[in-house]
Scaffold this motif. Structure first.
Motif, PDB file in Angstrom:
ATOM      1  N   TRP A  83      29.256  74.891   7.719  1.00 28.28           N
ATOM      2  CA  TRP A  83      29.535  73.608   8.378  1.00 28.28           C
ATOM      3  C   TRP A  83      28.392  73.188   9.287  1.00 28.28           C
ATOM      4  N   LYS A  84      27.893  74.133  10.110  1.00 25.94           N
ATOM      5  CA  LYS A  84      26.825  73.776  11.053  1.00 25.94           C
ATOM      6  C   LYS A  84      25.584  73.293  10.316  1.00 25.94           C
ATOM      7  N   TYR A  85      25.259  73.957   9.231  1.00 23.83           N
ATOM      8  CA  TYR A  85      24.077  73.566   8.474  1.00 23.83           C
ATOM      9  C   TYR A  85      24.221  72.142   7.938  1.00 23.83           C
ATOM     10  N   LEU A  87      26.281  69.786   8.903  1.00 20.59           N
ATOM     11  CA  LEU A  87      26.403  68.792   9.978  1.00 20.59           C
ATOM     12  C   LEU A  87      25.050  68.510  10.624  1.00 20.59           C
ATOM     13  N   SER A  88      24.208  69.540  10.741  1.00 21.98           N
ATOM     14  CA  SER A  88      22.886  69.319  11.333  1.00 21.98           C
ATOM     15  C   SER A  88      21.984  68.529  10.395  1.00 21.98           C
ATOM     16  N   THR A  89      22.078  68.752   9.090  1.00 20.88           N
ATOM     17  CA  THR A  89      21.261  67.973   8.149  1.00 20.88           C
ATOM     18  C   THR A  89      21.761  66.554   8.008  1.00 20.88           C
ATOM     19  N   GLY A  91      22.893  64.908  10.472  1.00 22.48           N
ATOM     20  CA  GLY A  91      22.605  64.225  11.734  1.00 22.48           C
ATOM     21  C   GLY A  91      23.812  64.159  12.644  1.00 22.48           C
ATOM     22  N   GLY A  92      24.814  65.012  12.403  1.00 20.06           N
ATOM     23  CA  GLY A  92      26.041  64.968  13.184  1.00 20.06           C
ATOM     24  C   GLY A  92      26.096  65.878  14.281  1.00 20.06           C
TER      25      GLY A  92
END
Length: 92
Positions: A83-85, A87-89, A91-92
């Motif tokens: 999820w973190k990956y 969401l970071s790609t 832009g969240g």
């Protein structure tokens, strides 16, 4: 569908397969162990306490497989490392 949606679908499907297979295997194993233990007790009633103690230890070990599958399922649903990956790609 966006990438985050596919991750969610894959996580839920992976969790369902993990619990499905992870519950069937131990259930069959425990059923067979219990059947053999009852057969052994019927043949040698004097050894009931030894057979029962060994049966409970064996069932606890077999059940640990289902518990591990449950833990993996909970990680996939609630603490997915992807999820973190995504969401970071995104832009969240």
């Amino acid at each position: 569908m966006e990438a985050i949606g596919w991750v969610a679908v894959a996580s839920v499907l992976g969790a369902a397969i993990c619990m499905g297979i992870g519950a069937i295997g131990p259930a069959i194993g425990e059923g067979r162990a219990l059947a053999q233990a009852l057969s052994s007790i019927a043949q040698q009633p004097d050894e009931t306490s030894t057979i029962t103690r060994t049966l409970f230890v064996g069932m606890a070990m077999v059940e640990s497989t289902a518990i591990y599958c449950f833990v993996v399922t909970m990680i996939l649903i609630f603490a997915n490392p992807f999820w973190k990956y995504f969401l970071s790609t995104a832009g969240g």
